[in-house]
Write a protein that holds these residues in place. Structure first.
Motif, PDB file in Angstrom:
ATOM      1  N   LEU A 158       0.825  -1.198   0.000  1.00 14.54           N
ATOM      2  CA  LEU A 158       0.000   0.000   0.000  1.00 14.54           C
ATOM      3  C   LEU A 158       0.863   1.254   0.000  1.00 14.54           C
ATOM      4  CD1 LEU A 158      -2.797   1.288   0.183  1.00 14.54           C
ATOM      5  CD2 LEU A 158      -2.587   1.137   2.663  1.00 14.54           C
ATOM      6  N   ARG A 159       1.906   1.284   0.814  1.00 12.38           N
ATOM      7  CA  ARG A 159       2.787   2.449   0.851  1.00 12.38           C
ATOM      8  C   ARG A 159       3.477   2.663  -0.496  1.00 12.38           C
ATOM      9  NH1 ARG A 159       3.830   4.723   5.814  1.00 12.38           N
ATOM     10  NH2 ARG A 159       3.049   3.541   7.594  1.00 12.38           N
ATOM     11  N   ALA A 160       3.917   1.580  -1.128  1.00 16.34           N
ATOM     12  CA  ALA A 160       4.575   1.704  -2.428  1.00 16.34           C
ATOM     13  C   ALA A 160       3.596   2.191  -3.491  1.00 16.34           C
ATOM     14  CB  ALA A 160       5.183   0.370  -2.838  1.00 16.34           C
ATOM     15  N   ALA A 161       2.371   1.690  -3.453  1.00 17.92           N
ATOM     16  CA  ALA A 161       1.374   2.108  -4.439  1.00 17.92           C
ATOM     17  C   ALA A 161       0.989   3.574  -4.250  1.00 17.92           C
ATOM     18  CB  ALA A 161       0.139   1.216  -4.343  1.00 17.92           C
ATOM     19  N   LEU A 162       0.875   4.010  -3.014  1.00 19.53           N
ATOM     20  CA  LEU A 162       0.519   5.408  -2.761  1.00 19.53           C
ATOM     21  C   LEU A 162       1.659   6.364  -3.096  1.00 19.53           C
ATOM     22  CD1 LEU A 162      -1.455   5.071   0.592  1.00 19.53           C
ATOM     23  CD2 LEU A 162      -2.366   5.558  -1.695  1.00 19.53           C
ATOM     24  N   TRP A 193       8.883   6.172 -13.246  1.00 16.74           N
ATOM     25  CA  TRP A 193       8.449   5.114 -12.335  1.00 16.74           C
ATOM     26  C   TRP A 193       8.656   3.697 -12.838  1.00 16.74           C
ATOM     27  CZ3 TRP A 193       7.877   6.062  -7.494  1.00 16.74           C
ATOM     28  CH2 TRP A 193       7.515   7.329  -7.079  1.00 16.74           C
ATOM     29  N   ARG A 194       9.333   3.486 -13.922  1.00 18.58           N
ATOM     30  CA  ARG A 194       9.587   2.103 -14.367  1.00 18.58           C
ATOM     31  C   ARG A 194      10.784   1.577 -13.571  1.00 18.58           C
ATOM     32  NH1 ARG A 194       7.975  -0.855 -19.097  1.00 18.58           N
ATOM     33  NH2 ARG A 194       9.322  -2.650 -19.342  1.00 18.58           N
ATOM     34  N   ALA A 195      10.502   1.217 -12.319  1.00 23.84           N
ATOM     35  CA  ALA A 195      11.557   0.781 -11.400  1.00 23.84           C
ATOM     36  C   ALA A 195      10.922   0.053 -10.220  1.00 23.84           C
ATOM     37  CB  ALA A 195      12.337   1.985 -10.896  1.00 23.84           C
ATOM     38  N   TRP A 196      11.758  -0.653  -9.474  1.00 31.07           N
ATOM     39  CA  TRP A 196      11.326  -1.287  -8.238  1.00 31.07           C
ATOM     40  C   TRP A 196      11.365  -0.248  -7.131  1.00 31.07           C
ATOM     41  CZ3 TRP A 196       9.531  -6.164  -8.012  1.00 31.07           C
ATOM     42  CH2 TRP A 196       9.804  -6.990  -9.091  1.00 31.07           C
ATOM     43  N   ILE A 197      10.458  -0.390  -6.171  1.00 32.71           N
ATOM     44  CA  ILE A 197      10.471   0.466  -4.991  1.00 32.71           C
ATOM     45  C   ILE A 197      10.913  -0.397  -3.815  1.00 32.71           C
ATOM     46  CG2 ILE A 197       9.092   1.827  -3.390  1.00 32.71           C
ATOM     47  CD1 ILE A 197       7.298   2.581  -5.712  1.00 32.71           C
ATOM     48  N   ASN A 198      12.028  -0.032  -3.205  1.00 39.60           N
ATOM     49  CA  ASN A 198      12.526  -0.750  -2.030  1.00 39.60           C
ATOM     50  C   ASN A 198      12.119   0.024  -0.784  1.00 39.60           C
ATOM     51  OD1 ASN A 198      13.912  -2.776  -3.518  1.00 39.60           O
ATOM     52  ND2 ASN A 198      15.515  -1.288  -3.937  1.00 39.60           N
TER      53      ASN A 198
END
Length: 107
Positions: A67-71, A93-98
């Motif tokens: 949820l935090r990554a999506a927001l 935004w074409r990347a991974w969110i760590n």
């Protein structure tokens, strides 16, 4: 390498009650649902109860991180559709969110 260890650990946590403990209760000839209820309510089987608690905590933690990554994203991507940002933004935004835990315990 650590991701394979994590997937293995989660797999064991998820499958242990279903593949190892539940069949032991089914040997008594009771219905599967009754066996499951007995398995999770029998406080003499503390390992199963703690395993189920750990499983639920992992699900909650995973849901919070997703949820935090999506927001955090200011775009829509796959099933994460946002009315305020309806378009893809591959440039930014074409990347991974760590997500990491800070010193204060927050994500």
């Amino acid at each position: 390498m650590h991701i394979y260890i994590a997937y293995t650990a989660v797999g064991i946590i998820l499958l242990h009650p279903a593949l190892i403990v539940l069949p032991r209760y089914l040997e008594g000839g009771i219905r599967p649902w009754d066996a499951f209820v007995t398995m999770i309510t029998d406080l003499g089987n503390l390992g199963v109860v703690l395993g189920l608690i750990a499983w639920v905590l992992l699900l909650i933690l995973s849901a919070e991180m997703k949820l935090r990554a999506a927001l955090m994203r200011t775009e829509s991507r796959c099933s994460h559709y946002r009315l305020d940002y309806p378009d893809l933004d591959d440039e930014n935004w074409r990347a991974w969110i760590n997500i990491y835990q800070g010193d204060d315990g927050a994500m």
